[in-house]
Design a protein around this motif. Structure first.
Motif, mmCIF file in Angstrom:
data_model
loop_
_atom_site.group_PDB
_atom_site.id
_atom_site.type_symbol
_atom_site.label_atom_id
_atom_site.label_comp_id
_atom_site.label_asym_id
_atom_site.label_seq_id
_atom_site.Cartn_x
_atom_site.Cartn_y
_atom_site.Cartn_z
ATOM 1 N N ASP A 119 8.585 -0.669 -10.188
ATOM 2 C CA ASP A 119 8.630 -1.762 -8.968
ATOM 3 C C ASP A 119 9.363 -1.336 -7.928
ATOM 4 O O ASP A 119 10.450 -0.835 -7.857
ATOM 5 C CB ASP A 119 9.378 -3.022 -9.803
ATOM 6 C CG ASP A 119 9.278 -4.230 -8.920
ATOM 7 O OD1 ASP A 119 8.389 -4.881 -9.180
ATOM 8 O OD2 ASP A 119 10.242 -4.452 -8.152
ATOM 9 N N TRP A 120 8.707 -1.444 -6.472
ATOM 10 C CA TRP A 120 9.186 -0.983 -5.355
ATOM 11 C C TRP A 120 10.518 -1.535 -5.211
ATOM 12 O O TRP A 120 11.478 -0.860 -4.561
ATOM 13 C CB TRP A 120 8.274 -1.351 -4.522
ATOM 14 C CG TRP A 120 8.141 -2.755 -3.965
ATOM 15 C CD1 TRP A 120 7.285 -3.632 -4.604
ATOM 16 C CD2 TRP A 120 8.690 -3.406 -2.813
ATOM 17 N NE1 TRP A 120 7.287 -4.970 -4.181
ATOM 18 C CE2 TRP A 120 8.261 -4.629 -3.101
ATOM 19 C CE3 TRP A 120 9.428 -2.846 -1.874
ATOM 20 C CZ2 TRP A 120 8.677 -5.757 -1.998
ATOM 21 C CZ3 TRP A 120 10.043 -3.845 -0.960
ATOM 22 C CH2 TRP A 120 9.755 -5.165 -0.925
ATOM 23 N N THR A 130 11.578 3.035 2.834
ATOM 24 C CA THR A 130 11.410 1.527 2.723
ATOM 25 C C THR A 130 9.846 1.613 3.081
ATOM 26 O O THR A 130 9.195 0.935 2.100
ATOM 27 C CB THR A 130 12.268 0.689 3.222
ATOM 28 O OG1 THR A 130 13.694 0.968 3.060
ATOM 29 C CG2 THR A 130 11.925 -0.845 2.953
ATOM 30 N N LEU A 181 7.771 3.092 0.489
ATOM 31 C CA LEU A 181 7.798 2.372 -0.875
ATOM 32 C C LEU A 181 6.716 1.099 -0.625
ATOM 33 O O LEU A 181 5.975 0.771 -1.774
ATOM 34 C CB LEU A 181 8.919 1.889 -1.421
ATOM 35 C CG LEU A 181 9.999 2.914 -1.999
ATOM 36 C CD1 LEU A 181 11.306 2.415 -1.944
ATOM 37 C CD2 LEU A 181 9.292 3.332 -3.357
ATOM 38 N N ARG A 204 3.035 2.278 -0.761
ATOM 39 C CA ARG A 204 2.719 2.788 -2.042
ATOM 40 C C ARG A 204 2.630 1.424 -3.079
ATOM 41 O O ARG A 204 1.399 1.410 -3.523
ATOM 42 C CB ARG A 204 3.840 3.318 -2.834
ATOM 43 C CG ARG A 204 3.449 3.855 -4.173
ATOM 44 C CD ARG A 204 4.728 4.567 -4.935
ATOM 45 N NE ARG A 204 5.461 3.564 -5.626
ATOM 46 C CZ ARG A 204 6.549 3.701 -6.328
ATOM 47 N NH1 ARG A 204 6.947 4.836 -6.724
ATOM 48 N NH2 ARG A 204 7.405 2.689 -6.788
ATOM 49 N N LYS A 205 3.386 0.495 -2.733
ATOM 50 C CA LYS A 205 3.060 -0.841 -3.449
ATOM 51 C C LYS A 205 1.599 -1.627 -3.059
ATOM 52 O O LYS A 205 0.804 -1.977 -3.772
ATOM 53 C CB LYS A 205 4.289 -1.738 -3.237
ATOM 54 C CG LYS A 205 3.884 -3.343 -3.489
ATOM 55 C CD LYS A 205 4.742 -4.264 -2.890
ATOM 56 C CE LYS A 205 3.979 -4.834 -1.831
ATOM 57 N NZ LYS A 205 4.400 -6.187 -1.276
#
Ligand code: ADP
Length: 395
Positions: A21-22, A148, A151, A154-155
């Motif tokens: 989970d990010w 951040t 991430l 990526r999410k």
């Protein structure tokens, strides 16, 4: 850069990578650097794609003013400033804030988040009561902003991939559906045509009993065809959200008994065990809810033949729960997440006919009642479908 800093980064990368989970990965990131960069609150603001307003998608309070965690609105103005300028923004407490109350002495630092090729958000830190941010702090915070953004990207990619997978699966199901449906339509039509042609033959006479038998088959197959066409239309209406619901207070225990009685007249050997609690009424469409129960009965009869069905009801927390348990072969765990998708049928050798529409229709109807439907299954033990509906009229 010395070797110990590099090995710290190395460990940090690994620790973050391990988090699926990010937000958990961000927790690791901020915590890992707290020895060198102390802050009280942190928040991530992201532009909402449709409205272009800002959403707080992550907020943590680490030090003083912990209650401020939920209230991440503290940085909205600053976040807008960071995004529109596209640069780091630093803000000290100003003259008025340099008094004795530390909570009023806010030191803010914000960085734009470059996601994809656009600045779409901001990372903000607040520190109550100083000291001012040093050069080292600014560099650390900048690095954290970079991570951040990575991430979040990526999410978003993971979400896009999941959606693509689902669309592709849907397209495959649709292809399978065309062949399933043509088979499903042809089979009853074949029977109807075959038996009516036989009855009409001039060169043969049938005794009364045979005539009745043929007519019965024609009648049943016509019903099957009607049900199939109704399911197809219904699922199309549910998908386009044009199906009308008529809500009124419903007593589910008596509705369940009515459906069971109807099912029983067609399947007299079927064993049904009831464990019914007295339930508060729900606000529902009786015709549609009956349809859900009929589908669950029909599946239990198809996929768990000759086994008893146990129906239980239970009321709790202003909710009503109904379960349909059969003692069939069960469904392999890997297939369970897809069961309620339109056209989905568990793959494998098939002797049982079907279209993969039944459970989709059930789910849409239950959702229109603000309820939930889910399944639990154990191989060789059986399958249980659960339905939960709000007891209080909320519609
Ligand atoms: P259909 O029965 O027309 O295939 P459904 O949407 O009703 O479509 O069900 C989807 C799939 O879920 C079925 O193809 C079957 O494999 C599986 N299934 C549904 N109910 C049960 C059950 N009670 N026991 C085992 N498998 C079931």
């Amino acid at each position: 850069m010395d070797i110990s800093t590099l090995s710290q980064f190395d460990k940090l990368f690994h620790d973050m990578q391990k988090k699926q989970d990010w937000k958990d990965a961000l927790d690791v990131l901020f915590l890992s650097m707290r020895n060198s960069f102390v802050f009280d609150n942190v928040a991530v603001y992201l532009e909402e794609l449709q409205s272009r307003g800002l959403d707080v998608i992550y907020a943590r309070a680490k030090g003083r003013g912990k209650t401020a965690e939920a209230d991440a609105a503290w940085g909205e103005g600053m976040a807008n400033e960071v995004i529109s300028s596209g640069r780091m923004v630093l803000k000290g407490p100003g003259r008025g804030g340099r008094g004795s109350d530390r909570m009023k002495q806010t030191h803010l630092i914000g960085f734009p988040l470059l996601i994809g090729s656009r600045i779409r958000g901001a990372l903000l830190f607040v520190r109550f009561g100083g000291p001012d941010y040093s050069n080292l702090h600014v560099h650390i915070a900048a690095l954290q902003a970079f991570w951040t953004a990575a991430l979040i990207e990526r999410k978003e990619l993971q979400e896009a991939r999941a959606e693509l997978d689902s669309v592709q699966r849907q397209m495959r199901l649709q292809d399978d559906f065309v062949s399933t449906i043509s088979h499903e339509l042809r089979t009853p039509l074949g029977f109807i045509k075959g038996y009516s042609t036989s009855l009409l033959r001039q060169d043969t006479t049938w005794d009364n009993a045979t005539q009745r038998e043929f007519l019965n088959i024609i009648d049943e197959e016509a019903d099957r065809l009607t049900k199939l066409i109704e399911d197809m239309l219904e699922s199309a209406r549910l998908q386009s959200r044009t199906l009308q619901f008529k809500f009124s207070p419903i007593r589910l225990d008596s509705l369940l008994r009515d459906v069971a009685t109807r099912v029983h007249t067609h399947h007299p050997r079927l064993m049904i065990d009831f464990h019914l609690e007295t339930l508060p009424p729900v606000s529902g469409d009786g015709v549609r809810l009956s349809q859900v129960f009929e589908n669950l009965f029909s599946n239990a009869i198809k996929y768990a033949p000759d086994a008893p069905i146990t129906i239980s009801t239970h009321a709790f927390d202003k909710k009503v729960q109904i379960s349909f348990a059969d003692k069939g072969e069960g469904i392999p765990e890997d297939y369970l997440p897809f069961l309620f998708e339109r056209f989905y049928r568990v793959p494998g050798e098939r002797t049982v006919t079907g279209t993969g529409l039944g459970l989709y229709i059930c789910k849409q109807i239950v959702m229109a009642h603000h309820g939930k439907i889910w399944v639990e299954s154990v191989l060789d033990k059986g399958t249980t479908f659960f339905i939960e509906l709000p007891a209080e009229p909320t519609l």
